[in-house]
Design a protein around this motif. Sequence first.
Motif, PDB file in Angstrom:
ATOM      1  N   THR A  73       0.806  -1.224   0.000  1.00 48.43           N
ATOM      2  CA  THR A  73       0.000   0.000   0.000  1.00 48.43           C
ATOM      3  C   THR A  73       0.842   1.279   0.000  1.00 48.43           C
ATOM      4  O   THR A  73       0.289   2.364  -0.063  1.00 48.43           O
ATOM      5  N   LYS A  74       2.178   1.148   0.064  1.00 43.77           N
ATOM      6  CA  LYS A  74       3.012   2.350   0.059  1.00 43.77           C
ATOM      7  C   LYS A  74       3.072   2.930  -1.359  1.00 43.77           C
ATOM      8  O   LYS A  74       3.033   2.182  -2.343  1.00 43.77           O
ATOM      9  N   LYS A  75       3.184   4.224  -1.438  1.00 45.24           N
ATOM     10  CA  LYS A  75       3.084   4.951  -2.706  1.00 45.24           C
ATOM     11  C   LYS A  75       4.023   4.425  -3.790  1.00 45.24           C
ATOM     12  O   LYS A  75       3.622   4.211  -4.934  1.00 45.24           O
ATOM     13  N   GLN A  76       5.300   4.197  -3.428  1.00 53.39           N
ATOM     14  CA  GLN A  76       6.292   3.815  -4.437  1.00 53.39           C
ATOM     15  C   GLN A  76       6.137   2.372  -4.917  1.00 53.39           C
ATOM     16  O   GLN A  76       6.759   1.974  -5.905  1.00 53.39           O
ATOM     17  N   ALA A  77       5.305   1.577  -4.225  1.00 56.05           N
ATOM     18  CA  ALA A  77       5.155   0.168  -4.605  1.00 56.05           C
ATOM     19  C   ALA A  77       3.828  -0.140  -5.295  1.00 56.05           C
ATOM     20  O   ALA A  77       3.714  -1.129  -6.018  1.00 56.05           O
ATOM     21  N   LYS A  78       2.818   0.704  -5.073  1.00 61.40           N
ATOM     22  CA  LYS A  78       1.462   0.431  -5.557  1.00 61.40           C
ATOM     23  C   LYS A  78       1.381   0.124  -7.047  1.00 61.40           C
ATOM     24  O   LYS A  78       0.878  -0.916  -7.458  1.00 61.40           O
ATOM     25  N   ASP A  79       1.894   1.045  -7.867  1.00 60.76           N
ATOM     26  CA  ASP A  79       1.788   0.884  -9.318  1.00 60.76           C
ATOM     27  C   ASP A  79       2.608  -0.304  -9.819  1.00 60.76           C
ATOM     28  O   ASP A  79       2.202  -1.010 -10.735  1.00 60.76           O
ATOM     29  N   ASN A 204      15.858  -3.779   0.123  1.00 62.35           N
ATOM     30  CA  ASN A 204      15.397  -2.405   0.286  1.00 62.35           C
ATOM     31  C   ASN A 204      13.933  -2.346  -0.150  1.00 62.35           C
ATOM     32  O   ASN A 204      13.621  -2.528  -1.330  1.00 62.35           O
ATOM     33  N   ASP A 205      13.018  -2.083   0.801  1.00 59.10           N
ATOM     34  CA  ASP A 205      11.596  -2.057   0.449  1.00 59.10           C
ATOM     35  C   ASP A 205      11.050  -0.642   0.271  1.00 59.10           C
ATOM     36  O   ASP A 205       9.843  -0.428   0.281  1.00 59.10           O
ATOM     37  N   ASP A 206      11.966   0.336   0.102  1.00 57.60           N
ATOM     38  CA  ASP A 206      11.546   1.729  -0.068  1.00 57.60           C
ATOM     39  C   ASP A 206      11.766   2.256  -1.484  1.00 57.60           C
ATOM     40  O   ASP A 206      10.999   3.089  -1.964  1.00 57.60           O
ATOM     41  N   ALA A 207      12.837   1.819  -2.149  1.00 57.02           N
ATOM     42  CA  ALA A 207      13.168   2.318  -3.487  1.00 57.02           C
ATOM     43  C   ALA A 207      12.362   1.592  -4.567  1.00 57.02           C
ATOM     44  O   ALA A 207      12.235   0.370  -4.547  1.00 57.02           O
TER      45      ALA A 207
END
Length: 338
Positions: A73-79, A204-207
């Motif tokens: 559900t985080k912004k950088q992963a959704k799409d 890394n689960d943010d980039a």
Amino acid sequence: MASKIEVKDLLEAGVHFGHLTRKWNPNMAPYIYMERNGIHVINLYKTVAKLEEANEALKKIASSGRKILFVATKKQAKDIVADKVSKVNMPYITERWPGGMLTNFVTIRKAVKKMASIDRMKKDGTFNTLSKKERLQVDRLRAKLEKNLGSIADMTRLPGAIFIVDTMREHIAVKEAQKLNIPIFAMVDTNSDPRDIDYAIPSNDDAGKSIEIILEEVTKAVAEGLEERKSEKSNGKEEEKEAPKAENAPKKGTKADDLTKIEGIGPKAAEALVESGIVSFSDLAKADTEDIKSVLTEASSTLAHLDPTSWPKQAKMAADGEWDELKEWQDKVKGGVE
């Protein structure tokens, strides 16, 4: 089989970047290579090993016909998740996690069915008989349901596994999956606790680039599993033509000893049962519940809390080839527990 991912590819995607050292979780120590400029660096050789292990398990689950639910559900992963996962026709959650998504699955299914009933109203003309205000309210409800649950419309039963991007953010999903003994696959960063995860992939689960390269590999494994299942089904049809008298035998196109088709049995539990000599549905149907419990307890402390009460009953239906009845029964219960 797809070619294995190289450490160099992960390095270029920035998979090795962890969090600030002061934000780390000590349980991630085995996966940390070093500390540089106040940031932990993940050991990519361990990432490759864990990714391969996870992919093998995901491939098995996909080939068994079970769904794998992806959560990000985080912004950088959704799409990224929506794009990659939709290609392999698996369910995913990219908006807010609906509380009780797994533990109260029956209610979630009712909401999904509400979407279908609204669509039927529009087709049969009932929708046009409503007032303008009512039509507007129904349209808004349909849009809201589509946004939150549209991607899981085809998930008619609990998933065979769940894949999570950022377990800290999706901690409720982790807890629900644990409660129902659903295997958890996840990207875990240096601030996460890998002990809660069955198949942890240190990364890394943010980039965005890091998430994309891991999801690319994971969905490839799922696609391979689906392709394997497809070829087995076609082979099964050919074998049935050659032996039309074997009407009561389990379909040869499916893996008769794939115990993960029993609700409540994950890959690890199935492995423990096979090692104990319970290798087919017939074996499981005849097994004593207490004996099964002993096998699970001896195999691992994480399997000790599983409830195998309904497993022989389900296995009997599977052994008799009553797949429709088995699916109907599984749809009515939660996690295989009546």
